[in-house]
Design a protein around this motif. Sequence first.
Motif, PDB file in Angstrom:
ATOM      1  N   LEU A  50      71.086  30.991  40.790  1.00 32.81           N
ATOM      2  CA  LEU A  50      71.031  30.007  41.881  1.00 32.81           C
ATOM      3  C   LEU A  50      72.339  29.234  42.006  1.00 32.81           C
ATOM      4  O   LEU A  50      72.684  28.769  43.107  1.00 32.81           O
ATOM      5  CB  LEU A  50      69.850  29.054  41.664  1.00 32.81           C
ATOM      6  N   LEU A  51      73.082  29.081  40.903  1.00 35.21           N
ATOM      7  CA  LEU A  51      74.374  28.387  40.966  1.00 35.21           C
ATOM      8  C   LEU A  51      75.314  29.055  41.958  1.00 35.21           C
ATOM      9  O   LEU A  51      76.042  28.384  42.695  1.00 35.21           O
ATOM     10  CB  LEU A  51      75.027  28.381  39.581  1.00 35.21           C
ATOM     11  N   MET A  52      75.297  30.377  41.971  1.00 35.67           N
ATOM     12  CA  MET A  52      76.176  31.117  42.877  1.00 35.67           C
ATOM     13  C   MET A  52      75.563  31.310  44.252  1.00 35.67           C
ATOM     14  O   MET A  52      76.276  31.417  45.255  1.00 35.67           O
ATOM     15  CB  MET A  52      76.504  32.493  42.285  1.00 35.67           C
ATOM     16  N   ASN A  53      74.236  31.391  44.322  1.00 33.48           N
ATOM     17  CA  ASN A  53      73.587  31.694  45.601  1.00 33.48           C
ATOM     18  C   ASN A  53      73.543  30.518  46.558  1.00 33.48           C
ATOM     19  O   ASN A  53      73.650  30.692  47.778  1.00 33.48           O
ATOM     20  CB  ASN A  53      72.158  32.186  45.354  1.00 33.48           C
ATOM     21  N   ILE A  54      73.390  29.326  46.041  1.00 38.52           N
ATOM     22  CA  ILE A  54      73.069  28.200  46.930  1.00 38.52           C
ATOM     23  C   ILE A  54      74.155  27.915  47.975  1.00 38.52           C
ATOM     24  O   ILE A  54      73.821  27.560  49.118  1.00 38.52           O
ATOM     25  CB  ILE A  54      72.700  26.930  46.134  1.00 38.52           C
ATOM     26  N   PRO A  55      75.456  28.094  47.689  1.00 36.64           N
ATOM     27  CA  PRO A  55      76.417  27.862  48.782  1.00 36.64           C
ATOM     28  C   PRO A  55      76.229  28.810  49.958  1.00 36.64           C
ATOM     29  O   PRO A  55      76.541  28.453  51.101  1.00 36.64           O
ATOM     30  CB  PRO A  55      77.775  28.075  48.104  1.00 36.64           C
ATOM     31  N   TRP A 419      76.203  19.329  53.810  1.00 38.87           N
ATOM     32  CA  TRP A 419      76.376  18.757  52.481  1.00 38.87           C
ATOM     33  C   TRP A 419      77.752  19.086  51.919  1.00 38.87           C
ATOM     34  O   TRP A 419      78.347  20.110  52.223  1.00 38.87           O
ATOM     35  CB  TRP A 419      75.319  19.294  51.522  1.00 38.87           C
ATOM     36  N   GLU A 420      78.225  18.193  51.033  1.00 38.50           N
ATOM     37  CA  GLU A 420      79.396  18.496  50.216  1.00 38.50           C
ATOM     38  C   GLU A 420      78.998  19.541  49.169  1.00 38.50           C
ATOM     39  O   GLU A 420      77.830  19.631  48.768  1.00 38.50           O
ATOM     40  CB  GLU A 420      79.891  17.232  49.509  1.00 38.50           C
ATOM     41  N   PHE A 421      79.982  20.297  48.707  1.00 40.26           N
ATOM     42  CA  PHE A 421      79.712  21.341  47.719  1.00 40.26           C
ATOM     43  C   PHE A 421      78.994  20.778  46.491  1.00 40.26           C
ATOM     44  O   PHE A 421      77.993  21.334  46.030  1.00 40.26           O
ATOM     45  CB  PHE A 421      81.033  22.008  47.322  1.00 40.26           C
ATOM     46  N   TYR A 422      79.473  19.669  45.936  1.00 42.79           N
ATOM     47  CA  TYR A 422      78.874  19.138  44.715  1.00 42.79           C
ATOM     48  C   TYR A 422      77.440  18.674  44.936  1.00 42.79           C
ATOM     49  O   TYR A 422      76.616  18.700  44.008  1.00 42.79           O
ATOM     50  CB  TYR A 422      79.728  17.993  44.146  1.00 42.79           C
ATOM     51  N   GLN A 423      77.112  18.243  46.172  1.00 39.88           N
ATOM     52  CA  GLN A 423      75.763  17.756  46.447  1.00 39.88           C
ATOM     53  C   GLN A 423      74.716  18.870  46.338  1.00 39.88           C
ATOM     54  O   GLN A 423      73.547  18.596  46.057  1.00 39.88           O
ATOM     55  CB  GLN A 423      75.722  17.131  47.837  1.00 39.88           C
ATOM     56  N   LEU A 424      75.144  20.117  46.549  1.00 40.35           N
ATOM     57  CA  LEU A 424      74.207  21.234  46.458  1.00 40.35           C
ATOM     58  C   LEU A 424      73.575  21.320  45.070  1.00 40.35           C
ATOM     59  O   LEU A 424      72.425  21.746  44.921  1.00 40.35           O
ATOM     60  CB  LEU A 424      74.922  22.553  46.756  1.00 40.35           C
ATOM     61  N   TYR A 425      74.313  20.881  44.073  1.00 38.76           N
ATOM     62  CA  TYR A 425      73.863  21.086  42.701  1.00 38.76           C
ATOM     63  C   TYR A 425      72.860  20.027  42.242  1.00 38.76           C
ATOM     64  O   TYR A 425      72.227  20.187  41.196  1.00 38.76           O
ATOM     65  CB  TYR A 425      75.072  21.250  41.785  1.00 38.76           C
ATOM     66  N   PHE A 426      72.691  18.986  43.045  1.00 41.24           N
ATOM     67  CA  PHE A 426      71.544  18.097  42.820  1.00 41.24           C
ATOM     68  C   PHE A 426      70.260  18.834  43.182  1.00 41.24           C
ATOM     69  O   PHE A 426      69.232  18.696  42.499  1.00 41.24           O
ATOM     70  CB  PHE A 426      71.690  16.815  43.638  1.00 41.24           C
TER      71      PHE A 426
END
Length: 474
Positions: A50-55, A419-426
Amino acid sequence: MTTNPTSTSAATVLTDTSEHDVPSPPKPVSQAERIQTIDILRGVALLGILLMNIPYFSMAERFSDAFNHNPRNVNFWLDAVITVLFEGKMRALFSMIFGVGIILFMARKEKSGNPSTTGQSATGPSRVRLFFQRMGWLVLFGLIDSHVLLWMGDILYYYGVIGMIAFWFRRMKPVYLALGVPLVAIVGFALNTMFYQSIREKRLAFLAAQKTQQQGQTLTQNQQQAIKTWKEAEKEFFPNKAEIAEHTRKMKSPDYFTVASRYQKEVWDAQTKYLVFQLWDPLALMLLGMALYQWGFVTGQWPRRRYWQMMLLGYGLGLSLVTFSFYYYYQNIPNSWAFIPFMEQHPVQWVALIYPFQRILLVMAHASLIILLVKGRVVQGLLNRLAAVGQMAFTNYVMHTLICTSVFYGYGLNQYAEWEFYQLYFLVAAIWTLQLIVSPIWLRHFQFGPLEWAWRSLTYWQRQPMRPSPINAD
């Protein structure tokens, strides 16, 4: 429901599968036969993917151009960590464990002394037939995930197709199975170089024709064709801002069919026209997984010293290689458009050879670390939860699709490109937490995840019991 001890060996799954010589009908693996270490590795891989897929669920094309040349941006460092430690490694681990699953599926039938696995037995369909039914249904689920649920990065379809190919290699000696990885790496580099050079030739021919045009000379028919050919290639591989804006508009549309039209052709082409190019890397990794199973690596049968050695070697050499590769691309291709002048000046991307080797080194290091935690019974509560996530990997994978499309696509909450890239990881952290909590709770009451149950019922063409039997219940 009882939990497998972490010391369960591969032999557990290969023995005691029949009552003397009485054939038993094929059936899904029971809870007592599961190997917890394999479930844990699958769970780690599933969450890591999911770390790679979500963007790609959530961000417009070339999203990284905004930060991947700027070390003062937090997104740069987050992307660097994900690229160095996880990109490609989690998919590799998932593919390896899928290969292990092929052996486990066949093992009980082939070691039981039951009638031939190649024909219909008195107790029901052969294990071979069941396996191909299982893969066929996975292909169908993949088509649904990609064309109905609209996840353009679906892997279920490919795993179903490639699993049917990997099946025929399962009895090879592990040393030959493992050779598939370097062989595919070298052949893949050669094929990618040929493709790269074909694009480069189109670019150079375009530049030559453009120079002639700027000098006021009449273009030949070949030069006119060279300009047209490059423009078509540029549109396909290097979309401009207007095209990116149009793609984003489609993704943000409240109309389901408009969103579907964004990736429909690309996904179908990948699944058909370009399928032959998609096969080899996952196939080699599945075969490596089979070899590692036969060697006892993934079941924790190696002594701790060997896992420590593998981990130190993998991190020591793998991190050095991937860090160099990351820095090289940072220096030479800081954004998407920089690739074109880079391509003009470099006939071969030699640094691309690093990728397959650093990936294998790091995935082996990651797996060794996880197995050492299992053998040491460290963070056992977390490991048990990861095992539950892995046992429900199919359901949890499709849950990623449902959650992310609902949040980001236009017919959902319409957060695409917001969203900003870092926000995806929340959101990634929230999904991980949800699945780590829900999966073990579900498995306390049911034998399978919902999609695992449907998959097994369709494979055996018989409704499987969802509730655990009283014998296996707590």
